[in-house]
Write a protein that holds these residues in place. Structure first.
Motif, PDB file in Angstrom:
ATOM      1  N   ASN A 120      35.058  39.312  83.206  1.00 27.21           N
ATOM      2  CA  ASN A 120      34.839  40.661  83.726  1.00 27.21           C
ATOM      3  C   ASN A 120      35.874  41.146  84.733  1.00 27.21           C
ATOM      4  O   ASN A 120      36.101  42.353  84.840  1.00 27.21           O
ATOM      5  CB  ASN A 120      33.443  40.760  84.345  1.00 27.21           C
ATOM      6  N   GLN A 127      30.381  39.999  90.637  1.00 27.66           N
ATOM      7  CA  GLN A 127      30.647  38.927  89.677  1.00 27.66           C
ATOM      8  C   GLN A 127      30.891  37.596  90.374  1.00 27.66           C
ATOM      9  O   GLN A 127      30.469  36.545  89.892  1.00 27.66           O
ATOM     10  CB  GLN A 127      31.861  39.294  88.812  1.00 27.66           C
ATOM     11  N   THR A 173      28.648  39.964  80.860  1.00 31.13           N
ATOM     12  CA  THR A 173      27.719  39.243  81.720  1.00 31.13           C
ATOM     13  C   THR A 173      26.532  38.731  80.918  1.00 31.13           C
ATOM     14  O   THR A 173      26.112  37.569  81.055  1.00 31.13           O
ATOM     15  CB  THR A 173      27.224  40.163  82.848  1.00 31.13           C
ATOM     16  N   TYR A 189      37.465  45.107  85.238  1.00 29.23           N
ATOM     17  CA  TYR A 189      37.289  45.924  86.441  1.00 29.23           C
ATOM     18  C   TYR A 189      38.599  46.138  87.194  1.00 29.23           C
ATOM     19  O   TYR A 189      38.836  47.216  87.746  1.00 29.23           O
ATOM     20  CB  TYR A 189      36.252  45.275  87.362  1.00 29.23           C
ATOM     21  N   GLY A 224      31.145  45.951  81.136  1.00 26.64           N
ATOM     22  CA  GLY A 224      31.170  44.644  81.776  1.00 26.64           C
ATOM     23  C   GLY A 224      29.857  43.903  81.659  1.00 26.64           C
ATOM     24  O   GLY A 224      29.832  42.665  81.577  1.00 26.64           O
TER      25      GLY A 224
END
Length: 518
Positions: A346, A386, A308, A350, A304
């Motif tokens: 993201n 996030q 980012t 997740y 992830g």
């Protein structure tokens, strides 16, 4: 007085273009890094894998120490030079930054060589000393690579980072580790992992030289449909204040550069300590096999992070330019759009890992099912992180590196304290709780500290649209399929495929609200 290198608006178009380039590299890099970890965990024992992961974590922490904040300093000051029409100062700045950074990297590498023995004893493996000494040889090349790539990103050239760092280096690591696995010589694993830093440094600096030689004053034309501003004026508004002559006359002396970079360096060390220190803490408190399980469970977070970074690397120089021009309304707009993009990228990852945690952990081989709880904890924490966006990046680009340092130290202390309390009893799951606690500390503090300059909050139409789409396609749909079919790898594959198509369709339909048209 109008800065020569900026224009009206928040520059979302430029950031989005850079983010797309970075994202393409991030997808490839995430796949390569995941394949690298899977290759190591399946080809070698848990103790050998844990030893390599612990040694490379020490290497990355030492690299953060050695770079002395030079990469962030280069992005910040090169962006300002371009805003104020002084790109000819970039070569001088590079010499100013790299001399001390290279010297520091050589000293840190020598220290790692000397203390490899005691560190190996603490880790409980005699082989660790050989691993650490091999890694120390390549530490200066890692620092040179990071600095060169940061300088290219400050020129809004993201392709170098993608080719060298996101694709080239991990591809070389995977190929070398595969060769080592076939030969059965685990003693060369450290060399296979660190060796690609040398050609990466050479290529990055060659590419940077080309960029600097052809660089000129960054004076883009106004956006289509936007009238040009008269010379000698500054756009006014509630969130914009005039740029004074003192900003225009700013000169980057060693004292100015290092007063910015050194606090950021310490903050970067603390941040890397949070990201990688958990592996070392688990190795010390729970054994090398526990470190291998924790590393596998947190790979989803590392994957992830590539998404980012794709957004952060593109947004970092633009934030520096907007803050130099004191265009706070555009800063807020870019922060909220960037947060929505982070969620779009993201949250699907997740949420999928959260729902199918057992299937994900079985990917790493026998004995790694013990990391299921740790994976669930990490995913839940990252979903929250996030949504909080990139306030820490905005704080750094305001020049308040002292506050950034404080935040990262507080985050590291939270991580260490929770690890000491929970890792001996709960192993990888305890370290995962520590990681989440540290991440929330680092995300929440900047939003509170920036309140007197620019109020940043993630609650906005773009963020709500992004979270809604991700929850439907990667939360509700996989849970429904799991409940109906009983789960399994085929269900996981089907859920990812259908969810990806639905999410992409929703994002495309909401592209105006998500600021993806610019």
């Amino acid at each position: 007085m109008t800065p020569t290198g900026t224009r009206r608006g928040n520059g979302l178009g430029r950031v989005l273009r850079g983010g797309v380039v970075n994202m393409a590299g991030a997808v490839v890099s995430a796949a390569l890094n995941l394949a690298l970890i899977v290759a190591i965990t399946r080809a070698f024992s848990q103790d050998t894998a844990g030893l390599l992961f612990s040694a490379t974590s020490v290497f990355l922490i030492m690299a953060a120490v050695a770079n002395a904040g030079a990469p962030d300093g280069l992005v910040y000051f090169i962006a300002r030079m371009r805003v104020f029409g002084r790109p000819e100062g970039v070569p001088v700045l590079l010499r100013l930054a790299l001399g001390p950074a290279v010297l520091a990297s050589c000293l840190v590498a020598a220290g790692l060589m000397v203390f490899a023995g005691p560190l190996a004893e603490a880790l409980g493996s005699e082989e660790a000393a050989a691993y650490l000494r091999t890694l120390a040889l390549f530490l200066p090349f890692a620092v040179l690579t990071d600095s060169a790539l940061a300088a290219t990103r400050a020129h809004h050239d993201m392709s170098v980072t993608v080719v060298v760092d996101k694709v080239g280096r991990p591809l070389a690591q995977l190929g070398l580790v595969g060769m080592i696995a076939l030969s059965g010589s685990a003693g060369l694993l450290a060399l296979a992992w660190a060796g690609p830093y040398l050609p990466a440094a050479v290529l990055a600096w060659f590419w940077l030289g080309r960029i600097v030689r052809r660089a000129g004053p960054d004076d883009p034309a106004p956006a289509e449909g936007t009238p040009a501003e008269p010379a000698g004026t500054e756009t006014t508004g509630a969130d914009r204040s005039p740029v004074g002559a003192e900003d225009r006359d700013e000169r980057v002396t060693p004292a100015v550069f290092w007063s910015f970079a050194l606090p950021r360096a310490l903050g970067g060390v603390a941040q890397m300590g949070v990201q990688r220190g958990g592996v070392v803490m688990v190795a010390l408190l729970n054994g090398l096999s526990g470190a291998a399980v924790f590393t596998a469970a947190t790979r989803i977070m590392v994957v992830g992070q590539f998404g980012t970074q794709a957004v952060l690397y593109a947004a970092q120089p633009r934030f520096a330019e907007l803050l130099a021009a004191r265009d706070h309304a555009a800063v807020r707009s870019l922060y909220q759009a960037g947060t929505a993009w982070l969620v779009c990228l993201n949250w699907p990852l997740y949420l999928t890992a959260l729902v199918f945690a057992p299937e994900v952990m079985r990917l790493f081989g026998d004995g790694y099912e013990a990391g299921v709880l740790a994976l669930v904890i990490v995913c839940a924490g990252q979903l929250t992180a996030q949504v909080l966006g990139m306030g820490d990046l905005v704080l750094t680009m305001t020049g308040r590196t002292g506050l950034n340092l404080l935040n990262n130290v507080m985050s590291l202390l939270a991580n260490v304290a929770v690890c000491v309390l929970l890792v001996p009893a709960y192993g990888a799951a305890g370290a995962a709780v520590a990681l989440v606690a540290a991440a929330l500390v680092r995300k929440l503090l900047p939003l509170w500290q920036l309140r007197s300059l620019v109020v940043l909050h993630p609650v906005s139409r773009p963020v709500l649209a992004a979270t809604g789409s991700a929850l439907v396609w990667f939360g509700a749909l996989p849970l429904f399929l799991d409940a109906v079919t009983g789960g399994g790898v085929p269900v996981l594959a089907a859920a990812v495929l259908v969810g990806a198509l639905g999410h992409l369709g929703t994002v495309w339909r909401l592209r105006d609200r998500l600021e993806l048209r610019r």
